[in-house]
Design a protein around this motif. Structure first.
Motif, PDB file in Angstrom:
ATOM      1  N   THR A 210     106.244  72.296  25.192  1.00 37.48           N
ATOM      2  CA  THR A 210     105.466  72.257  23.949  1.00 37.48           C
ATOM      3  C   THR A 210     104.012  72.663  24.173  1.00 37.48           C
ATOM      4  O   THR A 210     103.290  72.910  23.210  1.00 37.48           O
ATOM      5  CB  THR A 210     105.490  70.848  23.349  1.00 37.48           C
ATOM      6  OG1 THR A 210     104.925  69.932  24.302  1.00 37.48           O
ATOM      7  CG2 THR A 210     106.907  70.433  23.001  1.00 37.48           C
ATOM      8  N   GLY A 211     103.606  72.703  25.411  1.00 40.12           N
ATOM      9  CA  GLY A 211     102.214  73.078  25.684  1.00 40.12           C
ATOM     10  C   GLY A 211     101.952  73.169  27.174  1.00 40.12           C
ATOM     11  O   GLY A 211     102.851  73.034  28.012  1.00 40.12           O
TER      12      GLY A 211
ATOM     13  N   TYR B  91     102.872  76.380  20.367  1.00 38.66           N
ATOM     14  CA  TYR B  91     102.472  75.869  21.674  1.00 38.66           C
ATOM     15  C   TYR B  91     101.002  75.437  21.623  1.00 38.66           C
ATOM     16  O   TYR B  91     100.208  75.972  20.845  1.00 38.66           O
ATOM     17  CB  TYR B  91     102.652  76.931  22.773  1.00 38.66           C
ATOM     18  CG  TYR B  91     104.100  77.291  23.006  1.00 38.66           C
ATOM     19  CD1 TYR B  91     104.889  76.541  23.857  1.00 38.66           C
ATOM     20  CD2 TYR B  91     104.651  78.396  22.347  1.00 38.66           C
ATOM     21  CE1 TYR B  91     106.230  76.877  24.070  1.00 38.66           C
ATOM     22  CE2 TYR B  91     105.984  78.737  22.554  1.00 38.66           C
ATOM     23  CZ  TYR B  91     106.759  77.969  23.417  1.00 38.66           C
ATOM     24  OH  TYR B  91     108.081  78.297  23.616  1.00 38.66           O
TER      25      TYR B  91
ATOM     26  N   GLY C  74     111.484  78.691  26.094  1.00 38.06           N
ATOM     27  CA  GLY C  74     110.686  77.511  26.398  1.00 38.06           C
ATOM     28  C   GLY C  74     111.485  76.333  26.922  1.00 38.06           C
ATOM     29  O   GLY C  74     110.897  75.294  27.265  1.00 38.06           O
TER      30      GLY C  74
END
Length: 874
Positions: free
Chosen positions: A544-545, A597, A764
């Motif tokens: 997510t990041g 993101y 991802g």
């Protein structure tokens, strides 16, 4: 003053009293009335020749002689009355001779007149001769006396006129009239001269009286005082105000040496007394000498000046001078010196004074080096006391700490305060390490005891740096630098300890300086880069990041660890421009990664205090064209040290920009739960120190993680567990409810291209890879040992070792759970058991935990395994 009194009264006369002198002068000035009467008698003789027979009777001659004798006597008395006593006493023979001559002259004139009256039958000739003789006597007397000079001139003129009429000679009468006219002119000029002299005398007396009054007023006002001595240095005059201040009668001071009024001092202060004594003995003038008065029970200072005095013949008569009171000035100077050289809060020597004391301690009186030690310390957690309890409490704390330091040091040295919570201690002639260590320990233990301030107990600590000069000529500045480096090492060692200076510290300081200088150019030279470590949603195992981590590769290829250059950037304030570069670069990176993101960057306390931070963030977000929520600011708990309205305002300003706020390293610093509701955080990051090995059943970390997660859930915040490396730890944090995970199990820090490839590969999604469970840190070594098993000894090679086991090569196909005895030499034998075997490699577990230093020795051949840093590196 006595000398002024003499001058205003025409000096002290032979008769002593000025009043008596004035009365005698007035009597002498009345004598001209007698002369007028005698003049009238001559006129009577001139107009009544019958009266000339009286000259034949023999009575007139004695009367005439007596009159002349009185003229002469009054002349002598007047001169004597106006003559200063000192002159009269210095010239007694001359005065006596003059008086005898005048008396003899009067007697001679009287005898001559008597002889002329008897021997000459012609009355007119007798009268003429008598007149001539009498006129000569009057002129002699007039030349000697200025008191009755006008009367003598008048009498002389009348006598001449009477004689001219008596002898009935016109030539004689004309000559007498001309002579009389000249006498009248002379008399008029003499009268004018007398008036001018009298007026000038009155002016002089008035000015002298005015000066005397001013002097007396000056004395009474206490602005100054006067003194006079004789040729032997004994006081003949001193202002009464000084006698009152000395609490002694004026009569007791007169006749005593002037130096008895000065207090004798010892040391450098003695120079003024020596100067005074030399000046008095050598009869040389002196000016504004500062001396201490001999006043019992009181400190009083004088500034005195003096001038030798001499008579008209150049003979030394003594000293005359003045003085002023310097007591208040001295007190003011002492107060100013106290402010300039001593700390107003604690009373300790300030930086200026302690530096001067250190320089004097390093050199003796002839300038040769001598041994000395310097202790530099500051108070741990003092800023927290100031921020939480207020500056008045902090001031009292400093005062009590100063008192404890002074009590510990005593007369062994001098304690000074440099400012803030920094103190410096100079210890002359002490260089023994054991003594210095004992003093430093006493300081640390004393300052660790609680302080009672306003009904509360305040606890702090202290760190001490020690530098020693053994007399080799180390300068004060170098010694201070060494003590500062030692203090820095004490703080790095965990605070509450002391450290002696070592040359390696200087090398480290030089390295830090070189790093700082190179770091200033790193941005311009494009030597700084960012790596990005994935942050994964554990429920979906999807990225997510990322957290942006800074790295520095210098132009020469050397890589500088963030643990080295980030603290230097903080201290030098380079973190502000570097932090701005990180924000802009991270925003550009997340713009390339795409929506959905986030990128997290760390914000240091210095950056957080910069009022331009919100504007910088808005500028970076706008320039990258990303959503503000795609940027996440990780703020450490160090920001909570300053619970000020400005901090809360900064939180609100940052939140209004639309970015996310994460509380980093929660639980490791100054956690303030109240801030979690005041500050608008979106996430709490659990520090890796709680995560690593959390799956170990003997660890309490699982309970801590559980409480943090529960707190975050209650406050509607996300949680990220940092430093997850093993499957066991991952399963634990997932089971405890952590929403996100960051660690090697999902990926190491990568550059932007690697991140883009990772996201593009599986949209991802990531898979956890790593060890199943955590194990103790291992040291790689190569060491031959003996292994005993089943009554046989074998030679084997140790590849790596930890506190709980080792990897051994050279033993083939050893069954699991086989007991072994490992002989590491020097009598060190360790019982172990085989845990696994693969070919010639065997993993063994020790029966008990072993310290690695004991196992391989301080200089062992092993080195720490090189592994990438886990979690946030900057």
């Amino acid at each position: 003053m006595r000398s002024l009194a003499r001058s205003t009264s025409g000096e002290e006369s032979l008769f002593g009293s000025p009043g008596l002198v004035a009365r005698l002068i007035r009597v002498a000035q009345l004598w001209h009335y007698v002369l007028v009467g005698r003049t009238l008698a001559f006129f009577a003789f001139a107009f009544f020749p019958g009266l000339a027979g009286f000259l034949q009777t023999g009575w007139y001659a004695p009367v005439l002689g007596a009159g002349i004798a009185c003229d002469v006597a009054l002349t002598v008395i007047g001169q004597a009355m106006r003559m200063p006593r000192g002159r009269l006493l210095r010239h007694p023979r001359r005065i006596a001779a003059t008086a005898m001559i005048l008396v003899a002259l009067g007697s001679l004139l009287g005898s001559t007149a008597l002889f002329a009256a008897v021997a000459v039958p012609d009355e007119r000739l007798v009268f003429g001769a008598f007149t001539a003789i009498h006129l000569g006597a009057i002129l002699v007397a007039a030349s000697a006396s200025s008191i009755a000079r006008p009367a003598f001139f008048a009498f002389a003129g009348a006598t001449a006129l009477g004689g001219a009429i008596g002898v009935a000679s016109w030539p004689f009468a004309i000559a007498a009239l001309i002579f009389l006219a000249l006498l009248m002119v002379m008399m008029r000029e003499d009268i004018r001269h007398q008036r001018r002299a009298t007026r000038n005398a009155r002016i002089v007396v008035s000015e002298q009286q005015r000066a005397l009054n001013l002097v007396r007023d000056f004395e009474r006002a206490g602005r100054g005082w006067f003194w006079e001595t004789d040729r032997y240095g004994q006081l003949v005059y001193i202002s009464p105000t000084i006698a009152a201040k000395l609490d002694r009668p004026l009569a007791d001071l007169l006749g005593r040496p002037f130096t008895d009024l000065i207090r004798k001092r010892v040391g450098r202060d003695e120079s003024e007394e020596r100067t005074l004594g030399f000046s008095l003995s050598s009869r040389t003038p002196f000016k504004e000498l500062t001396v201490q008065a001999a006043v019992p029970g009181e400190e009083r200072w004088w500034s005195i000046s003096g001038q030798p005095i001499s008579n008209e013949y150049g003979n030394f008569q003594g000293f005359r001078g003045s003085g002023t009171d310097l007591t208040e000035k001295k007190k003011s100077e002492r107060a100013i010196n106290q402010l300039a050289r001593y700390d107003t809060l604690t009373g300790l020597a300030n930086r200026l004074q302690i530096t001067d004391l250190l320089e004097r301690a390093l050199k003796n009186h002839i300038g040769q080096p001598q041994p000395c030690a310097l202790l530099l310390l500051d108070l741990d957690r003092f800023k927290a006391v100031n921020d939480t309890l207020g500056h008045p409490v902090g001031d009292q704390l400093l005062q009590q700490a100063a008192a404890r330091l002074t009590q510990i040091i005593g007369d062994k040295g001098q304690v000074g305060r440099l400012g803030g919570d920094e103190f410096q201690i100079v210890l002359p002639q002490i260089t023994q390490p054991e003594k210095l260590a004992s003093i430093a320990n006493a300081i640390i233990l004393s300052l660790a005891k609680p302080f009672a301030i306003e009904g509360e107990q305040v606890r702090i600590g202290s760190s001490v740096g020690i530098a020693v000069s053994s007399g080799a000529g180390v300068g004060a500045s170098a010694l201070v630098r060494n003590a500062d480096l030692a203090l820095y090492a004490a703080k790095d060692a965990g605070r509450g300890v002391y450290r002696f200076y070592a040359d390696a510290m200087h090398n480290q300081a030089s390295e830090r300086k070189a790093i700082e200088d190179a770091l200033r150019d790193a941005l311009a030279k494009d030597e700084l880069t960012l790596l990005y470590q994935p942050i994964v949603d554990v429920a979906r195992e999807k990225i997510t990041g990322f957290e942006a981590l800074i790295r520095w590769r210098r132009g020469d290829g050397k890589v500088v660890s963030p643990s080295k250059f980030i603290p230097i950037a903080e201290e030098s304030n380079l973190i502000v421009p570097i932090g701005e570069w990180i924000i802009r670069t991270a925003c550009d990176a997340v713009a390339r990664i795409g929506p959905g993101y986030r990128v997290a960057v760390n914000v240091s306390p210095r950056q957080f205090a910069n009022e331009k931070l919100p504007a910088t963030i808005m500028s970076a977000v706008s320039a990258s064209r990303i959503e503000p929520a795609q940027l996440e600011l990780e703020i450490t708990e160090g920001v909570f040290l300053d619970e000020s309205p400005e901090n809360l305002a900064m939180f609100q300003r940052l939140k209004r920009t639309g970015v996310r706020l994460a509380l980093d390293d929660f639980g490791t610093g100054y956690s303030a739960l109240g801030y979690l509701k005041k500050a608008p955080f979106d996430k709490i990051k659990i520090d890796q120190s709680f995560v690593l090995g959390a799956a170990d059943k003997s660890s309490m970390n699982a309970a801590i993680i559980s409480s943090i997660v529960g707190l975050a859930t209650a406050l509607d915040m996300e949680t990220t567990a940092e430093g997850v490396e093993t499957h066991d730890d991952l399963a634990l944090v997932r089971g405890l409810g952590c929403s996100h995970v960051q660690g090697y199990i999902y990926g190491k820090p990568m550059d932007l291209d690697e991140i883009l490839a990772l996201i593009g590969e599986k949209d991802g999604h990531v898979v956890a890879r790593g060890y199943k469970s955590a194990r103790a840190p291992r040291r790689h070594i190569l060491r031959t040992i003996e292994v005993a098993s089943g009554g046989h000894n074998y030679e084997a090679l140790v590849r790596n070792v930890s506190t709980g086991g080792a990897l051994i090569e050279g033993l083939w196909n050893v069954p699991e759970d086989t007991p072994l005895t490992l002989a590491f030499g020097d009598g060190l034998r360790i019982e172990a058991r085989v845990r696994w075997s693969n070919g010639n490699r065997v993993g063994v577990q020790f029966a008990r935990a072993i310290e690695l230093e004991t196992l391989i020795g301080k200089g062992g051949a092993g080195r720490a395994a090189a592994r990438p840093a886990v979690g946030r590196a900057a």
